[in-house]
Scaffold this active site. Structure first.
Site, PDB file in Angstrom:
ATOM      1  N   THR A  32      -7.510  -2.602  -1.657  1.00 32.49           N
ATOM      2  CA  THR A  32      -6.346  -1.784  -1.970  1.00 32.49           C
ATOM      3  C   THR A  32      -6.628  -0.710  -2.995  1.00 32.49           C
ATOM      4  O   THR A  32      -7.187  -0.994  -4.054  1.00 32.49           O
ATOM      5  CB  THR A  32      -5.215  -2.683  -2.524  1.00 32.49           C
TER       6      THR A  32
ATOM      7  N   ARG B 284       0.542  -9.773  10.273  1.00 31.35           N
ATOM      8  CA  ARG B 284       0.618 -10.027   8.836  1.00 31.35           C
ATOM      9  C   ARG B 284       0.825  -8.700   8.081  1.00 31.35           C
ATOM     10  O   ARG B 284       0.165  -7.704   8.321  1.00 31.35           O
ATOM     11  CB  ARG B 284      -0.679 -10.673   8.359  1.00 31.35           C
ATOM     12  N   VAL B 285       1.754  -8.733   7.151  1.00 30.38           N
ATOM     13  CA  VAL B 285       1.963  -7.615   6.228  1.00 30.38           C
ATOM     14  C   VAL B 285       1.657  -8.146   4.832  1.00 30.38           C
ATOM     15  O   VAL B 285       2.163  -9.197   4.437  1.00 30.38           O
ATOM     16  CB  VAL B 285       3.422  -7.109   6.306  1.00 30.38           C
ATOM     17  N   GLY B 286       0.831  -7.431   4.103  1.00 31.62           N
ATOM     18  CA  GLY B 286       0.482  -7.865   2.750  1.00 31.62           C
ATOM     19  C   GLY B 286       1.445  -7.313   1.717  1.00 31.62           C
ATOM     20  O   GLY B 286       2.564  -6.885   2.028  1.00 31.62           O
ATOM     21  N   ASP B 287       0.973  -7.295   0.486  1.00 29.74           N
ATOM     22  CA  ASP B 287       1.814  -6.775  -0.598  1.00 29.74           C
ATOM     23  C   ASP B 287       1.833  -5.256  -0.638  1.00 29.74           C
ATOM     24  O   ASP B 287       2.680  -4.659  -1.305  1.00 29.74           O
ATOM     25  CB  ASP B 287       1.326  -7.329  -1.948  1.00 29.74           C
TER      26      ASP B 287
ATOM     27  N   THR C 187      -3.765  -5.288  -6.999  1.00 26.16           N
ATOM     28  CA  THR C 187      -4.695  -5.565  -5.908  1.00 26.16           C
ATOM     29  C   THR C 187      -5.001  -7.056  -5.915  1.00 26.16           C
ATOM     30  O   THR C 187      -4.854  -7.709  -6.946  1.00 26.16           O
ATOM     31  CB  THR C 187      -5.993  -4.741  -6.059  1.00 26.16           C
TER      32      THR C 187
ATOM     33  N   ASP D  12      -4.891 -10.983  -3.719  1.00 28.34           N
ATOM     34  CA  ASP D  12      -4.347 -11.806  -2.645  1.00 28.34           C
ATOM     35  C   ASP D  12      -2.850 -11.528  -2.473  1.00 28.34           C
ATOM     36  O   ASP D  12      -1.991 -12.165  -3.079  1.00 28.34           O
ATOM     37  CB  ASP D  12      -4.590 -13.283  -2.982  1.00 28.34           C
TER      38      ASP D  12
HETATM   39  N1  ASP Z   1      -3.527  -6.780  -1.665  1.00 26.72           N
HETATM   40  C1  ASP Z   1      -4.206  -6.573  -0.423  1.00 26.72           C
HETATM   41  C2  ASP Z   1      -3.542  -7.390   0.616  1.00 26.72           C
HETATM   42  O1  ASP Z   1      -3.310  -8.573   0.415  1.00 26.72           O
HETATM   43  C3  ASP Z   1      -5.649  -6.887  -0.496  1.00 26.72           C
HETATM   44  C4  ASP Z   1      -6.408  -6.450  -1.743  1.00 26.72           C
HETATM   45  O2  ASP Z   1      -5.892  -5.771  -2.592  1.00 26.72           O
HETATM   46  O3  ASP Z   1      -7.595  -6.845  -1.902  1.00 26.72           O
HETATM   47  O4  ASP Z   1      -3.270  -6.875   1.685  1.00 26.72           O
END
Ligand code: ASP
Length: 353
Positions: free
Chosen positions: A218, A246-249, A269, A271
């Site tokens: 990210t 899947r949708v992340g943050d 950034t 998980d």
């Molecule tokens: N935050 C991102 C996600 O979970 C991944 C990352 O920042 O490494 O999609």
């Protein structure tokens, strides 16, 4: 004038002049970004230094990262999902108006941050998803449909399949052959489909392998422009081998980033599946509003997550309206990049867990 007012004014002006905290910059503009995404920060700096707005600079910076495919994990060509497809999550927020535009699990369009800006500036919505987000972006003039896969992402995906689709994001399931289709595992260890415990092929539940030191998925960037206005943006192709859909943050306001003109901004950034449950960037900005220094606000937001999920990996970077910046992390060493008027070029700061 009362003593309290005098004390307040003294503190306010001395903090402007002297700065404090981890990183100090006395004046605007300032650009802060997750990770050593130096070229992205340079691009944002060129824009903001030339007098463009914080929103413009965020778009220039994140867009440069998408074009460069920063770390192979921003923009097209990285983080294949279980079907081998790359999709994009992105968000932009204007800290003056509190307007937000975001796209999630966007297919076939590589320009995440520009698509997010189109949502913010040309719709009354906040978040568009999937193929409908792609159709919107293309109809509004962005290039596409394009194949977002690359030779590297396909190679990564092939190796993952050869490795029995490990690691993956499933839990409490029984797979047919290591790879899907999966069935929910019932309390007695059998699925409704009749697969026995013996067929359970090592579904890895450790998350850290997905978010290792070399998968900085990210860019989250905060900019304060010459007028003192604040904006943030995030762009990512998410988690490698995620379950399709899947949708992340990344496109979740308050999680991957947040900005408030009167306070400052935050980028995150790590998980995202875990982090979005805590809205760490909203927490950071609200803590700073209550008077916390960026360093403490960042640490507090991270420790709230770590208390419940000690194995999570993630980081936040905070910047307040005085230009004071700081990062905090858990489970990995974090780096963030900064450019201010006082620096000759972008500087990278390292934060230990
Ligand atoms: N935050 C991102 C996600 O979970 C991944 C990352 O920042 O490494 O999609």
């Amino acid at each position: 004038m009362s003593t309290i007012k005098l004390l307040f004014l003294f503190t306010f002006f001395s903090s402007l002049i002297l700065g404090y905290g981890d990183g100090i910059s006395g004046k605007y503009p300032i650009v802060v970004s997750t990770w050593p995404f130096v070229e992205a920060v340079r691009a944002a700096w060129r824009a903001v230094d030339a007098g463009f707005s914080a929103v413009d600079a965020v778009v220039e910076g994140c867009s440069a990262c998408e074009d460069l495919r920063c770390d192979g994990t921003v923009g097209p060509g990285g983080s294949p999902d279980e079907n081998g497809e790359t999709t994009i999550d992105a968000l932009i927020m204007n800290g003056v108006t509190m307007e937000i535009g975001a796209v999630a699990a966007m297919r076939y369009v590589k320009d995440g941050i520009r698509a997010a800006r189109l949502v913010m500036e040309h719709t009354k919505h906040t978040l568009l998803v999937g193929e409908k987000a792609s159709a919107f972006a293309i109809a509004m003039g962005l290039p596409g449909p394009s194949n977002l896969s690359s030779t590297e992402s396909i190679e990564m995906w092939n190796k993952w399949k050869e490795n029995g689709c490990q690691p993956n994001f499933w839990k409490n399931v029984i797979p047919l052959n290591g790879c899907g289709p999966y069935r929910p595992k019932s309390a007695n260890g059998f699925s409704e489909g009749g697969y026995s415990k013996a067929n359970l092929m090592g579904v890895i539940e450790s998350r850290s392998s997905h978010f290792g030191l070399h998968s900085h998925d990210t860019i989250s960037m905060a900019v304060i422009d010459k007028m003192g206005h604040v904006a943030v943006g995030t762009s990512t192709n998410g988690a490698t081998f995620k379950i399709p859909g899947r949708v992340g943050d990344g496109p979740i306001a308050g999680s991957s980033s947040y900005a408030d003109d009167g306070v400052g901004a935050c980028g995150a950034t790590g998980d995202g599946d875990i982090m979005m449950r805590f809205l760490p960037c909203y927490q950071v900005v609200e803590s700073m509003r209550l008077g916390m220094e960026p360093k403490l606000a960042a640490k507090d937001a991270i420790s709230r997550i770590a208390r419940k999920f000690p194995d999570f990996v993630g980081a936040v970077v905070a910047v307040n309206k005085n230009g004071v910046h700081a990062g905090a992390c858990h489970g990995w060493t974090f780096q963030y990049s900064v450019r201010t008027l006082e620096m000759e070029d972008v500087e990278v700061f390292t934060v230990l867990p």
